[in-house]
Design a protein around this motif. Structure first.
Motif, short mmCIF file in Angstrom:
data_model
loop_
_atom_site.label_atom_id
_atom_site.label_comp_id
_atom_site.label_asym_id
_atom_site.label_seq_id
_atom_site.Cartn_x
_atom_site.Cartn_y
_atom_site.Cartn_z
N MET A 35 0.83 -1.21 0.00
CA MET A 35 0.00 0.00 0.00
C MET A 35 0.86 1.26 0.00
O MET A 35 0.53 2.26 -0.60
N ALA A 36 2.01 1.20 0.65
CA ALA A 36 2.85 2.38 0.76
C ALA A 36 3.37 2.84 -0.59
O ALA A 36 3.72 4.01 -0.78
N THR A 37 3.49 1.92 -1.55
CA THR A 37 4.07 2.27 -2.84
C THR A 37 3.03 2.69 -3.87
O THR A 37 3.39 3.08 -4.98
N ILE A 38 1.75 2.61 -3.54
CA ILE A 38 0.72 2.87 -4.54
C ILE A 38 0.75 4.31 -5.04
O ILE A 38 0.43 4.61 -6.18
N PHE A 39 1.21 5.23 -4.18
CA PHE A 39 1.23 6.65 -4.54
C PHE A 39 2.64 7.13 -4.89
O PHE A 39 2.98 8.29 -4.66
N ILE A 40 3.47 6.26 -5.46
CA ILE A 40 4.82 6.65 -5.86
C ILE A 40 4.79 7.93 -6.68
O ILE A 40 4.06 8.04 -7.66
N LYS A 41 5.60 8.90 -6.30
CA LYS A 41 5.66 10.16 -7.04
C LYS A 41 6.83 10.07 -8.03
O LYS A 41 7.88 10.70 -7.86
N ASP A 42 6.63 9.28 -9.08
CA ASP A 42 7.68 9.13 -10.08
C ASP A 42 7.43 10.08 -11.25
O ASP A 42 6.48 10.86 -11.25
N ASP A 43 8.28 10.00 -12.26
CA ASP A 43 8.16 10.92 -13.40
C ASP A 43 6.84 10.73 -14.15
O ASP A 43 6.24 11.71 -14.61
N LEU A 44 6.39 9.48 -14.29
CA LEU A 44 5.14 9.23 -15.00
C LEU A 44 3.98 9.89 -14.30
O LEU A 44 3.18 10.61 -14.90
N ARG A 45 3.87 9.63 -13.00
CA ARG A 45 2.76 10.21 -12.25
C ARG A 45 2.81 11.74 -12.27
O ARG A 45 1.80 12.42 -12.47
N ALA A 46 4.00 12.27 -12.09
CA ALA A 46 4.15 13.72 -12.08
C ALA A 46 3.74 14.34 -13.42
O ALA A 46 3.08 15.38 -13.46
N SER A 47 4.12 13.68 -14.50
CA SER A 47 3.80 14.23 -15.82
C SER A 47 2.31 14.15 -16.11
O SER A 47 1.73 15.08 -16.70
N VAL A 48 1.66 13.05 -15.72
CA VAL A 48 0.22 12.89 -15.94
C VAL A 48 -0.56 13.92 -15.12
O VAL A 48 -1.50 14.55 -15.62
N SER A 80 -2.79 17.07 -16.74
CA SER A 80 -4.24 17.04 -16.54
C SER A 80 -4.72 18.03 -15.50
O SER A 80 -5.92 18.06 -15.17
N GLY A 81 -3.82 18.82 -14.95
CA GLY A 81 -4.21 19.74 -13.90
C GLY A 81 -4.63 19.02 -12.63
O GLY A 81 -5.41 19.56 -11.84
N GLY A 82 -4.12 17.82 -12.43
CA GLY A 82 -4.42 17.04 -11.23
C GLY A 82 -5.68 16.20 -11.31
O GLY A 82 -5.99 15.47 -10.37
N LYS A 83 -6.41 16.26 -12.43
CA LYS A 83 -7.64 15.47 -12.55
C LYS A 83 -7.33 13.98 -12.72
O LYS A 83 -8.11 13.14 -12.29
N THR A 84 -6.24 13.69 -13.40
CA THR A 84 -5.83 12.31 -13.63
C THR A 84 -4.51 12.07 -12.93
O THR A 84 -3.63 12.95 -12.91
N THR A 85 -4.37 10.88 -12.35
CA THR A 85 -3.12 10.51 -11.69
C THR A 85 -2.77 9.08 -12.08
O THR A 85 -3.50 8.44 -12.83
N VAL A 86 -1.65 8.61 -11.60
CA VAL A 86 -1.23 7.23 -11.82
C VAL A 86 -1.06 6.57 -10.46
O VAL A 86 -0.32 7.07 -9.60
N LEU A 87 -1.78 5.47 -10.25
CA LEU A 87 -1.62 4.66 -9.05
C LEU A 87 -0.93 3.35 -9.44
O LEU A 87 -1.02 2.92 -10.59
N TYR A 88 -0.31 2.71 -8.47
CA TYR A 88 0.44 1.50 -8.75
C TYR A 88 -0.15 0.30 -8.02
O TYR A 88 -0.61 0.41 -6.88
N THR A 89 -0.16 -0.82 -8.70
CA THR A 89 -0.76 -2.04 -8.17
C THR A 89 0.23 -2.81 -7.30
O THR A 89 1.39 -2.42 -7.15
N ALA A 90 -0.25 -3.92 -6.78
CA ALA A 90 0.60 -4.77 -5.94
C ALA A 90 1.84 -5.25 -6.69
O ALA A 90 2.90 -5.46 -6.09
#
Length: 370
Positions: free
Chosen positions: A1-14, A18-28
């Motif tokens: 669960m701790a890694t689901i919100f990784i703030k990596d380059d992909l998530r930051a760019s998305v 999108s102005g924060g409307k879309t994000t990237v979450l990570y699975t198990a």
């Protein structure tokens, strides 16, 4: 669960794009899934008139008695990769699997992951209607039946409107008008393309049953689960299945073949359509415009049914349709598919298939609540 919100380059760019409307979450398994953030709102904020939906937080934002500030909804129809259900752009969405397969692969992504619930779909439906925009989609073999100049990229590379081949489109490849908020960063393909399995709601021999609020995120979803509750027509209270006076869908005629007519919200069932366990198009069913659902004499639809998108919350000038059989267990799919034309839509609801049903026009979408 701790890694689901990784703030990596992909998530930051998305998020930036999108102005924060879309994000990237990570699975198990560390796979990315593109998700839209849906902030909490109150029923009275999306009601067409005072009191029609009740008051308080919409049920989609309550999980196991705890209010949530948001839920995350797949920006795209789901694809199964490495045993997990993901939301990814520009892919062929997974199809031809039954409800349990989609549910299991969604939950395999980790705690909080699930196939989108009927409560979540209803929240989006009400939000869209209140905000004055209803999305279109792939309802005519790669194009919109309402605006045929609007097209997506077909899986088979075929021309829009050609009825042969595979008319499904690559996820999110349609225009902004095929997104829930009419922007390039909205939730795509809620209307048409493929039907989507929903959790937390079913018909059982015609009785409308739900898993309360958004508890379907974690609940036992099996046919025999004790989590299922019926809805008392007189006051909308949740009661044990089989209790007298609960909400049911009756038919104006009894038939095992053909179209039984417009569903009737009723406390009892006089006529049944279909046969136990059937899942064929020739079996008996009811089919009508969603807006045309009627009520039995003396019956008023409880606010909860309106809040969950199971009865019209206002008169809407659309042709979105409902299809159902009131015999056996029937699980919902919503939205319509590429061949349904004007019958596809946010309110389109198909309650004719058992959980074992599978079709090349049925898929599912992942969602997440922390």
């Amino acid at each position: 669960m701790a890694t689901i919100f990784i703030k990596d380059d992909l998530r930051a760019s998305v998020e930036a794009a999108s102005g924060g409307k879309t994000t990237v979450l990570y699975t198990a398994k560390g796979q990315p899934s593109y998700m839209n953030v849906v902030p909490k709102f109150m029923l009275e904020d999306v009601a067409d008139s005072v009191g029609t939906l009740g008051t308080g937080v919409h049920p989609a934002f309550i999980v196991n008695g705890i209010e949530k500030s948001e839920f995350f909804y797949g920006a795209y129809q789901g694809i199964i990769k490495n045993g997990e259900l993901l939301s990814l752009p520009n892919v062929n969405p997974s199809r031809s699997s039954n409800f349990d397969t989609f549910s299991n692969t969604a939950r395999a992504a980790g705690a909080g992951w699930h196939v989108g619930t009927n409560a979540e779909w209803a929240a989006l439906l009400l939000w869209c209607h209140k905000n004055g925009f209803t999305p279109r989609g792939n309802s005519n073999y790669g194009r919109s039946s309402d605006a045929t100049f609007e097209t997506g990229r077909r899986i088979d590379g075929g021309a829009p409107g050609v009825t042969s081949g595979d008319p499904a489109i690559l996820t999110g490849s349609g225009p902004a008008s095929w997104r829930h908020d009419n922007t390039a960063n909205g939730i795509s393909d809620l209307v048409g393309n493929i039907w989507e399995w929903q959790t937390g709601m079913r018909l059982m021999d015609g009785e409308i049953q739900i898993i309360p609020n958004n508890d379907a995120v974690t609940a036992d979803l099996s046919a025999a689960s004790a989590a299922w509750k019926a809805i008392r027509l007189s006051d909308g209270a949740l009661v044990d299945p089989g209790t007298a006076g609960t909400a049911k869908f009756d038919s104006p005629t009894a038939t095992t073949t053909g179209n039984g007519g417009t569903p009737i919200l009723s406390a009892s069932i006089v006529n049944r359509n279909g046969t136990l366990g059937d899942s064929t198009s020739t079996a008996g069913s009811m089919a009508a415009a969603f807006n045309a659902i009627t009520t039995a004499a003396g019956v008023t639809a409880p606010a909860l049914l309106l809040a969950l998108g199971l009865f019209r919350h206002k008169d809407v000038a659309d042709s979105d349709s409902i299809y159902l059989r009131n015999y056996g267990e029937r699980l919902p799919i919503r939205g319509g598919s590429w061949s349904y034309g004007a019958a596809a839509g946010l309110r389109a609801l198909y309650l004719s298939d058992p959980r074992t049903g599978a079709s090349s026009s049925i898929g599912a979408r992942p969602a997440f609540v922390l």
